[in-house]
Design a protein around this motif. Structure first.
Motif, PDB file in Angstrom:
ATOM      1  N   LEU A  94      55.355  22.906 117.451  1.00 44.68           N
ATOM      2  CA  LEU A  94      55.612  21.689 118.149  1.00 44.68           C
ATOM      3  C   LEU A  94      55.765  22.139 119.596  1.00 44.68           C
ATOM      4  O   LEU A  94      56.665  22.670 120.393  1.00 44.68           O
ATOM      5  N   PRO A  95      54.574  21.708 120.322  1.00 44.31           N
ATOM      6  CA  PRO A  95      54.286  22.281 121.645  1.00 44.31           C
ATOM      7  C   PRO A  95      55.391  21.758 122.588  1.00 44.31           C
ATOM      8  O   PRO A  95      55.359  22.269 123.875  1.00 44.31           O
ATOM      9  N   HIS A  96      55.750  20.727 122.601  1.00 42.13           N
ATOM     10  CA  HIS A  96      56.909  19.888 123.477  1.00 42.13           C
ATOM     11  C   HIS A  96      57.596  19.063 122.854  1.00 42.13           C
ATOM     12  O   HIS A  96      57.480  18.632 121.663  1.00 42.13           O
ATOM     13  N   HIS A  97      58.621  18.337 123.680  1.00 46.51           N
ATOM     14  CA  HIS A  97      59.295  17.581 122.944  1.00 46.51           C
ATOM     15  C   HIS A  97      58.477  16.003 122.775  1.00 46.51           C
ATOM     16  O   HIS A  97      57.663  16.012 123.143  1.00 46.51           O
ATOM     17  N   PRO A  98      58.878  15.591 121.537  1.00 48.81           N
ATOM     18  CA  PRO A  98      58.209  14.579 121.127  1.00 48.81           C
ATOM     19  C   PRO A  98      57.963  13.257 121.990  1.00 48.81           C
ATOM     20  O   PRO A  98      56.639  12.696 122.299  1.00 48.81           O
ATOM     21  N   PHE A  99      59.076  12.802 122.399  1.00 48.08           N
ATOM     22  CA  PHE A  99      58.841  11.769 123.443  1.00 48.08           C
ATOM     23  C   PHE A  99      59.740  11.841 124.722  1.00 48.08           C
ATOM     24  O   PHE A  99      60.329  10.942 125.184  1.00 48.08           O
ATOM     25  N   ASP A 100      59.502  12.951 125.308  1.00 45.33           N
ATOM     26  CA  ASP A 100      60.224  13.543 126.648  1.00 45.33           C
ATOM     27  C   ASP A 100      59.485  14.172 127.296  1.00 45.33           C
ATOM     28  O   ASP A 100      59.203  15.399 126.681  1.00 45.33           O
ATOM     29  N   PRO A 101      59.024  14.075 128.459  1.00 47.03           N
ATOM     30  CA  PRO A 101      59.219  12.841 129.162  1.00 47.03           C
ATOM     31  C   PRO A 101      58.428  11.570 128.941  1.00 47.03           C
ATOM     32  O   PRO A 101      58.457  10.428 129.530  1.00 47.03           O
ATOM     33  N   VAL A 102      57.463  11.892 128.065  1.00 47.21           N
ATOM     34  CA  VAL A 102      56.588  10.653 127.691  1.00 47.21           C
ATOM     35  C   VAL A 102      56.112  10.835 126.426  1.00 47.21           C
ATOM     36  O   VAL A 102      56.591  11.811 125.442  1.00 47.21           O
ATOM     37  N   ALA A 103      55.468   9.892 125.639  1.00 45.01           N
ATOM     38  CA  ALA A 103      54.875   9.765 124.314  1.00 45.01           C
ATOM     39  C   ALA A 103      53.889  10.964 124.106  1.00 45.01           C
ATOM     40  O   ALA A 103      52.981  11.082 125.169  1.00 45.01           O
TER      41      ALA A 103
END
Length: 227
Positions: free
Chosen positions: A106-115
């Motif tokens: 999971l490289p980054h948050h799914p929907f933060d700051p963008v989708a």
């Protein structure tokens, strides 16, 4: 043509899969039902929680294999105690059992700051229920909650804007009782995150985002369960 969908925690899993490189191409449409996960845990947060669980069980990191020997009741008790340990005093624990943004799976948050751009071509249906956190089954407030008590509850949770919040919801739901308004207002946090997720998905283009609110009420039990 594969569609994945999930409710509550299942919606969070769909949100995670939208951002996972290893899931790219394995599904073609996605539905998030009352589980708009914008962010997940950070490694240091999950690390603190894991360490607290091991401490509750009197296990060292070198003894992880012994977790398989512990009865489920023991694991659950340790997990709940660990959550209380890592929670901020007087606040609900923000850290919980969830995927961790590890920079790889999971490289980054799914929907933060963008989708996530990796699933830009996957259309999404995102929504919530009219009532998410409150229902009237075996709840004496269904008939007893007054308008004054409603405003007091909303003000305790949201501060000085409580009266304005109740007024705005009364305009949208003029036929609801004070308890039914409380049930709708209590779903605000889910509804807000649902709107944010849909906005961010639509904002990157590539595939459409659709939004819904499920508001049908069962007539059973005199309609007390809500939606």
């Amino acid at each position: 043509s594969v569609t994945i969908f999930g409710q509550s925690g299942g919606g969070g899993k769909v949100s995670a899969l939208m951002a996972m490189p290893e899931a790219k191409g394995l599904f073609h449409k996605a539905v998030v039902q009352s589980g708009p996960a914008l962010r997940f845990a950070l490694p240091e947060e999950s690390g603190r929680l894991a360490a607290a669980v091991l401490s509750e069980l009197n296990l060292a990191k070198s003894q992880l294999s012994r977790l398989r020997e512990i009865p489920i009741d023991g694991l659950m008790s340790a997990a709940q105690a660990a959550l209380r340990t890592v929670a901020s005093p007087g606040a609900a624990p923000r850290i919980g059992w969830a995927p961790t943004m590890d920079g790889k799976a999971l490289p980054h948050h799914p929907f933060d700051p963008v989708a996530p751009a990796i699933s830009a071509n996957v259309p999404m249906l995102i929504g919530s229920c009219l009532n998410e956190m409150v229902n009237g089954v075996d709840n004496p407030d269904v008939d007893a909650l007054t308008s004054e008590q409603l405003e007091s509850r909303v003000s305790r949770r949201w501060g000085a804007t409580g009266g304005d919040i109740v007024k705005a919801y009364r305009q949208d739901y003029p036929k609801e009782t004070p308890f039914q308004l409380w049930a709708v207002i209590s779903a605000a946090s889910i509804r807000q995150s649902t709107a944010t997720q849909a906005e961010r998905k639509a904002g990157i283009g590539g595939a459409p985002a659709y939004q819904y609110v499920f508001s049908w009420r069962t007539p059973m039990l005199d309609g007390r369960p809500g939606t």
